[in-house]
Design an enzyme around this catalytic site. Structure first.
Site, mmCIF file in Angstrom:
data_model
loop_
_atom_site.group_PDB
_atom_site.id
_atom_site.type_symbol
_atom_site.label_atom_id
_atom_site.label_comp_id
_atom_site.label_asym_id
_atom_site.label_seq_id
_atom_site.Cartn_x
_atom_site.Cartn_y
_atom_site.Cartn_z
ATOM 1 N N ARG A 63 0.903 17.936 22.299
ATOM 2 C CA ARG A 63 1.759 18.650 23.239
ATOM 3 C C ARG A 63 1.419 18.301 24.697
ATOM 4 O O ARG A 63 2.301 18.204 25.551
ATOM 5 C CB ARG A 63 1.631 20.162 23.018
ATOM 6 N N HIS A 67 4.038 17.123 27.493
ATOM 7 C CA HIS A 67 4.254 17.815 28.778
ATOM 8 C C HIS A 67 3.889 16.937 29.964
ATOM 9 O O HIS A 67 4.373 17.152 31.069
ATOM 10 C CB HIS A 67 3.504 19.152 28.802
ATOM 11 N N GLY A 71 7.145 12.251 32.670
ATOM 12 C CA GLY A 71 6.449 11.536 33.804
ATOM 13 C C GLY A 71 5.348 10.559 33.385
ATOM 14 O O GLY A 71 5.206 9.559 34.000
ATOM 15 N N ASP A 73 2.164 10.173 33.632
ATOM 16 C CA ASP A 73 1.279 9.686 34.703
ATOM 17 C C ASP A 73 0.058 10.593 34.879
ATOM 18 O O ASP A 73 -0.602 10.541 35.920
ATOM 19 C CB ASP A 73 2.059 9.609 36.031
ATOM 20 N N SER A 75 -0.127 13.562 35.542
ATOM 21 C CA SER A 75 -0.004 14.599 36.589
ATOM 22 C C SER A 75 -0.337 15.982 36.015
ATOM 23 O O SER A 75 -0.877 16.832 36.729
ATOM 24 C CB SER A 75 1.398 14.589 37.202
ATOM 25 N N ASN A 93 3.809 25.583 30.822
ATOM 26 C CA ASN A 93 2.411 25.157 30.638
ATOM 27 C C ASN A 93 1.408 26.296 30.694
ATOM 28 O O ASN A 93 0.389 26.289 30.003
ATOM 29 C CB ASN A 93 2.031 24.156 31.748
ATOM 30 N N PRO A 162 11.846 21.425 28.452
ATOM 31 C CA PRO A 162 12.784 22.296 27.744
ATOM 32 C C PRO A 162 12.181 23.665 27.426
ATOM 33 O O PRO A 162 10.967 23.795 27.279
ATOM 34 C CB PRO A 162 13.079 21.516 26.462
ATOM 35 N N HIS A 192 6.723 20.319 15.831
ATOM 36 C CA HIS A 192 6.530 21.765 15.689
ATOM 37 C C HIS A 192 6.123 22.196 14.289
ATOM 38 O O HIS A 192 6.086 23.385 13.999
ATOM 39 C CB HIS A 192 7.782 22.517 16.149
HETATM 40 C C1 HEM Z 1 12.576 20.108 21.997
HETATM 41 C C2 HEM Z 1 12.137 20.876 22.971
HETATM 42 C C3 HEM Z 1 10.840 21.621 22.882
HETATM 43 C C4 HEM Z 1 10.652 22.936 23.156
HETATM 44 C C5 HEM Z 1 11.698 23.906 23.651
HETATM 45 C C6 HEM Z 1 9.268 23.234 22.888
HETATM 46 C C7 HEM Z 1 8.679 24.476 23.055
HETATM 47 C C8 HEM Z 1 7.433 24.822 22.579
HETATM 48 C C9 HEM Z 1 6.849 26.138 22.642
HETATM 49 C C10 HEM Z 1 7.511 27.350 23.289
HETATM 50 C C11 HEM Z 1 5.646 26.095 22.041
HETATM 51 C C12 HEM Z 1 4.647 27.251 21.850
HETATM 52 C C13 HEM Z 1 3.739 27.342 23.062
HETATM 53 C C14 HEM Z 1 2.823 28.579 22.958
HETATM 54 O O1 HEM Z 1 3.338 29.673 22.828
HETATM 55 O O2 HEM Z 1 1.588 28.423 22.979
HETATM 56 C C15 HEM Z 1 5.443 24.755 21.586
HETATM 57 C C16 HEM Z 1 4.328 24.322 20.918
HETATM 58 C C17 HEM Z 1 4.113 23.018 20.556
HETATM 59 N N1 HEM Z 1 4.926 21.940 20.865
HETATM 60 FE FE1 HEM Z 1 6.798 22.026 21.608
HETATM 61 N N2 HEM Z 1 8.656 22.101 22.454
HETATM 62 C C18 HEM Z 1 9.566 21.084 22.440
HETATM 63 C C19 HEM Z 1 9.336 19.768 22.109
HETATM 64 C C20 HEM Z 1 8.108 19.270 21.715
HETATM 65 C C21 HEM Z 1 7.780 17.875 21.596
HETATM 66 C C22 HEM Z 1 8.728 16.739 21.957
HETATM 67 C C23 HEM Z 1 6.495 17.810 21.158
HETATM 68 C C24 HEM Z 1 5.647 16.608 20.867
HETATM 69 C C25 HEM Z 1 6.131 15.455 20.471
HETATM 70 C C26 HEM Z 1 6.031 19.171 20.997
HETATM 71 C C27 HEM Z 1 4.796 19.520 20.507
HETATM 72 C C28 HEM Z 1 4.353 20.817 20.368
HETATM 73 C C29 HEM Z 1 3.128 21.171 19.654
HETATM 74 C C30 HEM Z 1 2.230 20.211 18.903
HETATM 75 C C31 HEM Z 1 2.969 22.554 19.795
HETATM 76 C C32 HEM Z 1 1.787 23.401 19.296
HETATM 77 C C33 HEM Z 1 0.691 23.315 20.369
HETATM 78 C C34 HEM Z 1 -0.610 24.070 20.081
HETATM 79 O O3 HEM Z 1 -0.755 24.650 19.001
HETATM 80 O O4 HEM Z 1 -1.490 24.032 20.966
HETATM 81 N N3 HEM Z 1 7.017 20.026 21.378
HETATM 82 N N4 HEM Z 1 6.532 23.990 21.937
#
Ligand code: HEM
Ligand SMILES: *[C@@H]1O[C@H](CO)[C@@H](O)[C@H](O)[C@H]1NC(C)=O
Ligand SMILES: *[C@@H]1O[C@H](CO)[C@@H](O)[C@H](O)[C@H]1NC(C)=O
Ligand SMILES: *[C@@H]1O[C@H](CO)[C@@H](O)[C@H](O)[C@H]1NC(C)=O
Ligand SMILES: *[C@@H]1O[C@H](CO)[C@@H](O)[C@H](O)[C@H]1NC(C)=O
Length: 293
Positions: A63, A67, A71, A73, A75, A93, A162, A192
């Site tokens: 993640r 994030h 970018g 880079d 940052s 973040n 997003p 996810h």
């Molecule tokens: C499509 C749009 C996306 C949205 C709206 C989104 C949103 C989120 C949100 C709200 C969380 C939970 C954060 C929290 O409450 O701690 C999350 C977790 C996560 N996201 Fe996304 N995300 C998106 C795309 C992605 C992409 C592209 C990746 C990686 C390729 C990704 C990887 C992850 C991972 C691995 C977690 C779990 C992180 C952890 O357990 O520390 N997400 N995401």
């Protein structure tokens, strides 16, 4: 005049095309092969140890790269202090990005083998791949040669990343603004399946949409498409990918073929890693990933 104007615009077009090609051509799989041959193995050993210690760390490192990559880079790694406001306090973040200590450990190990050669942005890209592999997911070749920013933008992080409340059109727009396709977006959302989300991110969905009792996700890369089809997507932004629209078909394909998902995910990760990298003499190679030199 016409001929002159059109040959000028032809020249501009050719130049723009050449510049665009050069920007991607500068990232290369072999970038550190002579300058720091042990870079990749050093990163991998720290990542593998961290993920063995805590599997969720693999999710957090993946993640972190995402994030950063609106970018690519590094940052996102710049820490706030009394005079500097970076991206870590931006809404997507704040309180949820993790893994900064592991990146610091990787950087210390990498600096011990090659001083000021390997960028923090490349460390994030390699750590994301190594994390997915350590969790049993697909592998891919990481293109390298990114350099680190000397600035960060909280506003861009707030505006460009997003939100879990996004509908399909908002998601598609956010990804296409960065040059990523809908297919990339659907495949990347497969991330996810791993890691965790805070309850506030899916409370609305649990109580107002399909009931869902899980707070923690199981570590099972590739399960997202199946979850979506059974209406068990955790985030609203995940479930909209399978809700009677054009992306349903992609979700079905990914759910029925692990190989199709793995291949699309790997391709999409490379595409994401190509989002506006700094190359050549732009930026710097940070000595400490948390601060500019
Ligand atoms: C499509 C749009 C996306 C949205 C709206 C989104 C949103 C989120 C949100 C709200 C969380 C939970 C954060 C929290 O409450 O701690 C999350 C977790 C996560 N996201 Fe996304 N995300 C998106 C795309 C992605 C992409 C592209 C990746 C990686 C390729 C990704 C990887 C992850 C991972 C691995 C977690 C779990 C992180 C952890 O357990 O520390 N997400 N995401
Ligand atoms: C999604 O996009 C629509 C149309 O641009 C906009 O009205 C809406 O506020 C956006 N939703 C979110 C959650 O940003
Ligand atoms: C799915 O589509 C239905 C019908 O258009 C809509 O009412 C519902 O809010 C949508 N759910 C999600 C998660 O997008
Ligand atoms: C890197 O910089 C951060 C922020 O200034 C600091 O807290 C940390 O101790 C530094 N790490 C090393 C290894 O010097
Ligand atoms: C605050 O962070 C910025 C960006 O990393 C850095 O340039 C500056 O030296 C830091 N200031 C202090 C007092 O650490």
């Amino acid at each position: 005049m016409m001929a002159c104007a059109s040959s000028l615009s032809m020249m501009v077009l050719v130049l723009v095309a050449a510049m665009a090609a050069a920007a991607t051509a500068q990232l290369s799989a072999t970038f550190y092969d002579t300058s720091c041959p042990n870079a990749l193995s050093t990163i991998q050993s720290v990542v593998t140890a961290a993920v063995n210690n805590e599997p969720r760390m693999g999710a957090s490192l993946l993640r972190l790269h995402f994030h950063d990559c609106f970018g690519c880079d590094a940052s996102v790694l710049l820490a706030d202090n009394g005079t500097f406001v970076g991206e870590q306090g931006a809404l997507p973040n704040k309180g949820s990005l993790r893994g900064f200590d592991v990146v610091g450990n990787i950087k210390t190990q990498v600096e011990a083998v090659c001083q000021q050669i390997v960028s923090c942005a490349d460390i994030l890209a390699v750590a994301a791949r190594d994390s997915v592999v350590a969790l049993g997911g697909p592998s891919w070749t990481v293109l390298l040669g990114r350099r680190d920013s000397t600035t960060a933008s909280k506003t861009n992080a707030d505006n460009d990343l997003p939100s879990p409340s996004f509908d399909l059109v908002n998601l598609t727009t956010a990804f296409s603004n960065k040059g990523l396709s809908t297919a990339d977006m659907v495949a990347l959302s497969g991330a996810h399946t791993i890691g965790q989300a805070h309850c506030h991110d899916f409370r609305d969905r649990i109580y107002n949409e399909t009931p869902h009792q899980l707070c923690l996700r199981d570590v099972a890369p590739g399960q997202l498409p199946t979850n979506l089809i059974s209406q068990k997507g955790l985030l609203h932004s995940d479930q909209v990918l399978f809700n009677g629209s054009s992306t349903d078909n992609m979700v079905m394909i990914f759910a029925s073929s692990a190989a199709a998902f793995s291949s699309a995910f790997a391709t999409a990760m490379v595409n994401m890693g190509n989002i506006s990298p700094k190359t050549g003499t732009a930026g710097e190679i940070r000595l400490n990933c948390s601060r500019v030199n």
